[in-house]
Design a protein around this motif. Structure first.
Motif, mmCIF file in Angstrom:
data_model
loop_
_atom_site.group_PDB
_atom_site.id
_atom_site.type_symbol
_atom_site.label_atom_id
_atom_site.label_comp_id
_atom_site.label_asym_id
_atom_site.label_seq_id
_atom_site.Cartn_x
_atom_site.Cartn_y
_atom_site.Cartn_z
ATOM 1 N N ALA A 143 0.637 -1.880 -0.551
ATOM 2 C CA ALA A 143 0.024 0.802 -0.200
ATOM 3 C C ALA A 143 0.914 1.040 0.116
ATOM 4 O O ALA A 143 1.906 1.397 0.058
ATOM 5 C CB ALA A 143 -0.862 -0.155 1.189
ATOM 6 N N PRO A 144 0.098 2.357 -0.043
ATOM 7 C CA PRO A 144 0.899 3.770 -0.840
ATOM 8 C C PRO A 144 0.828 3.885 1.411
ATOM 9 O O PRO A 144 0.145 3.817 2.040
ATOM 10 C CB PRO A 144 0.555 4.873 -0.913
ATOM 11 C CG PRO A 144 -1.273 3.691 -0.909
ATOM 12 C CD PRO A 144 -1.102 2.591 -1.524
ATOM 13 N N HIS A 145 2.490 4.405 1.276
ATOM 14 C CA HIS A 145 2.272 4.719 3.222
ATOM 15 C C HIS A 145 1.832 3.661 3.840
ATOM 16 O O HIS A 145 0.866 4.137 4.462
ATOM 17 C CB HIS A 145 1.598 6.102 3.208
ATOM 18 C CG HIS A 145 1.688 7.255 2.074
ATOM 19 N ND1 HIS A 145 3.714 7.925 2.347
ATOM 20 C CD2 HIS A 145 1.887 8.300 1.551
ATOM 21 C CE1 HIS A 145 3.141 8.543 1.768
ATOM 22 N NE2 HIS A 145 2.803 9.135 0.994
ATOM 23 N N PRO A 146 2.548 2.605 3.605
ATOM 24 C CA PRO A 146 1.809 1.198 4.128
ATOM 25 C C PRO A 146 1.857 1.485 5.266
ATOM 26 O O PRO A 146 0.586 0.652 6.425
ATOM 27 C CB PRO A 146 3.176 0.226 3.485
ATOM 28 C CG PRO A 146 4.422 0.613 4.117
ATOM 29 C CD PRO A 146 3.512 2.385 3.096
ATOM 30 N N TYR A 147 2.307 2.294 6.625
ATOM 31 C CA TYR A 147 2.993 1.879 8.579
ATOM 32 C C TYR A 147 1.350 3.193 8.420
ATOM 33 O O TYR A 147 0.677 2.900 9.618
ATOM 34 C CB TYR A 147 3.616 2.295 8.583
ATOM 35 C CG TYR A 147 5.305 1.424 7.967
ATOM 36 C CD1 TYR A 147 5.169 -0.013 8.609
ATOM 37 C CD2 TYR A 147 5.593 1.499 7.368
ATOM 38 C CE1 TYR A 147 5.871 -0.546 8.267
ATOM 39 C CE2 TYR A 147 6.872 0.292 6.652
ATOM 40 C CZ TYR A 147 6.988 -0.469 6.953
ATOM 41 O OH TYR A 147 7.420 -0.901 7.166
ATOM 42 N N ILE A 148 1.072 4.226 7.755
ATOM 43 C CA ILE A 148 0.406 5.108 7.852
ATOM 44 C C ILE A 148 -1.549 3.942 7.825
ATOM 45 O O ILE A 148 -2.940 4.689 8.089
ATOM 46 C CB ILE A 148 -0.196 6.018 7.248
ATOM 47 C CG1 ILE A 148 1.141 6.976 7.516
ATOM 48 C CG2 ILE A 148 -0.626 7.413 7.245
ATOM 49 C CD1 ILE A 148 1.475 7.701 7.238
ATOM 50 N N PHE A 149 -1.609 3.726 6.254
ATOM 51 C CA PHE A 149 -2.602 2.887 6.230
ATOM 52 C C PHE A 149 -2.911 1.877 6.771
ATOM 53 O O PHE A 149 -4.740 1.542 6.997
ATOM 54 C CB PHE A 149 -2.043 2.134 4.357
ATOM 55 C CG PHE A 149 -3.153 1.460 3.973
ATOM 56 C CD1 PHE A 149 -4.271 1.639 3.405
ATOM 57 C CD2 PHE A 149 -2.900 -0.158 3.725
ATOM 58 C CE1 PHE A 149 -5.264 0.582 2.728
ATOM 59 C CE2 PHE A 149 -4.179 -1.044 3.195
ATOM 60 C CZ PHE A 149 -4.923 -0.247 2.916
#
Length: 396
Positions: free
Chosen positions: A241-247
């Protein structure tokens, strides 16, 4: 005192992988000082053994740790800025909505090195070279898992969990680091044990020392797959995912830390910080070890978004988030069985170098906090990993 004029590599006892290393005398107890021949031996040892421990490094300067880490990847450019954007600890990790937002702070004089741990450390204490007091919080599964252990299970039954099985990487824009170096500067005595609760009905139990770091070999994980699953893995690309740790931050992890529980809680893409399609990471599920040439099963089950699988007829099947998580869990779960896990019990001064493109690892352990009750459980560590210039590849 034992003297040696050459670097010595000794496999760890009673483990399927891992080794300890003794430095030659001329290095003056600083692995950054190794000559080219001895560094090549260390380079090969890390790729062959996957996890290497160099004891007695409590006073290793942050600059030496950075130089050593950087030496494992000759493609690396110099840092672009002191804020950390070029090596993966910049805005992506410190964003207020990221699940990594509390995971340490940077060494001001060497910002590629992160300070991790538990407790309050005054300026000038060993490991805190910053000119200010820092407060560190050990990651706990209680803030990340969908259904954490109860307070009674933690305090009275001394249970813990694998926090999150992962590969060190931003998984957006930046390529995964080749190695991570992790230095234990202040480490509580390894006298308290805790028990991993797999919480899946398997009956699996793993006893380890408080705060042990756990590793799994991606090579063994691949080798243990069925022939059908090997072919699937070899023909699959994982899209993150884009910006996975935020997602993933609104969601909760599975009780074994392998992936996320699918409830539709993830941030919609239009609610994420600005992102670009070209920066989304699509990586092979299997990465080839450049030294051993072995295939390693390497995926980050928490941060994945989709899988793309090439079929025998040449067509590509896309597996969406929920099913992709289920597939990842099926492939990964056998490799976190107690017999497959290397649980490193920290001793003060241990420098652990691990091949980040060949293992998965997880934090474990619960600590009492930063007050008087937890005063004997303070710990401080320096971590360094640097985003590579190139993505890992799978050589068929």
């Amino acid at each position: 005192m034992h003297k040696t004029d050459k670097l010595t590599v000794t496999p760890l006892a009673k483990t399927a992988f891992g080794a300890s290393v003794e430095l030659p005398d001329y290095a003056n107890n600083d692995p950054a000082n190794l000559n080219d021949d001895d560094f090549e031996q260390l380079f090969n040892a890390v790729h062959e053994n996957l996890v290497v421990v160099i004891p007695g490094q409590a006073e290793l300067p942050p600059k030496s740790q950075y130089l050593l880490t950087k030496r494992f990847d000759p493609t690396l450019p110099e840092p672009k800025d002191v804020a950390g954007a070029s090596y993966g600890h910049g805005k992506e990790f410190r964003h207020s909505q990221s699940v990594l937002r509390k995971d340490g702070t940077s060494v001001k004089s060497q910002p590629q090195v992160q300070i991790l741990g538990q407790g309050v450390f005054e300026a000038g204490e060993p490991g805190n070279d910053n000119d200010e007091t820092i407060k560190l919080t050990h990651p706990s599964h209680t803030t990340f898992h969908h259904t954490p252990l109860t307070e009674d299970e933690i305090k009275n039954e001394h249970k813990t969990r694998f926090y999150r099985w992962h590969i060190d990487s931003a998984l957006y824009d930046l390529s995964p680091p080749v190695v991570t170096t992790l230095l234990g500067i202040k480490v509580p005595p390894a006298t308290q044990t805790q028990t991993i609760d797999y919480a899946d009905g398997s009956g699996d139990v793993l006893e380890l020392t408080q705060g042990a770091t756990c590793f799994v070999s991606g090579a063994r994980a691949f080798k243990n797959l069925s022939e059908e699953d090997k072919q699937f893995a070899l023909n699959t690309t994982v899209e993150y995912a884009p910006h996975p740790y935020i997602f993933i931050s609104p969601a909760g992890a599975t009780s074994d830390g392998l992936t996320m529980v699918s409830e539709g809680k993830e941030f919609a893409f239009d609610k994420l910080p600005e992102w670009e399609e070209s920066k989304i990471k699509k990586l092979p599920m299997v990465w080839t070890n450049p030294v051993t040439k072995e295939p390693h099963l390497q995926l980050h089950g928490c941060c994945l978004y989709k899988m793309h699988t090439k079929k025998e007829d040449g067509s590509v099947e896309t597996i969406d988030l929920v099913e992709a998580r289920e597939k990842a869990h099926k492939l990964m779960r056998p490799s976190i069985a107690p017999s497959e896990v290397l649980a490193h019990s920290w001793k003060q001064g241990d420098l652990v170098i691990f091949f980040n493109r060949g293992v998965w690892h997880s934090v474990t352990g619960e600590f009492k906090g930063v007050g008087a009750e937890g005063k004997d459980e303070r710990r401080l560590m320096h971590q360094c990993n640097i985003a590579s210039s190139n993505d890992p590849i799978c050589v068929r």
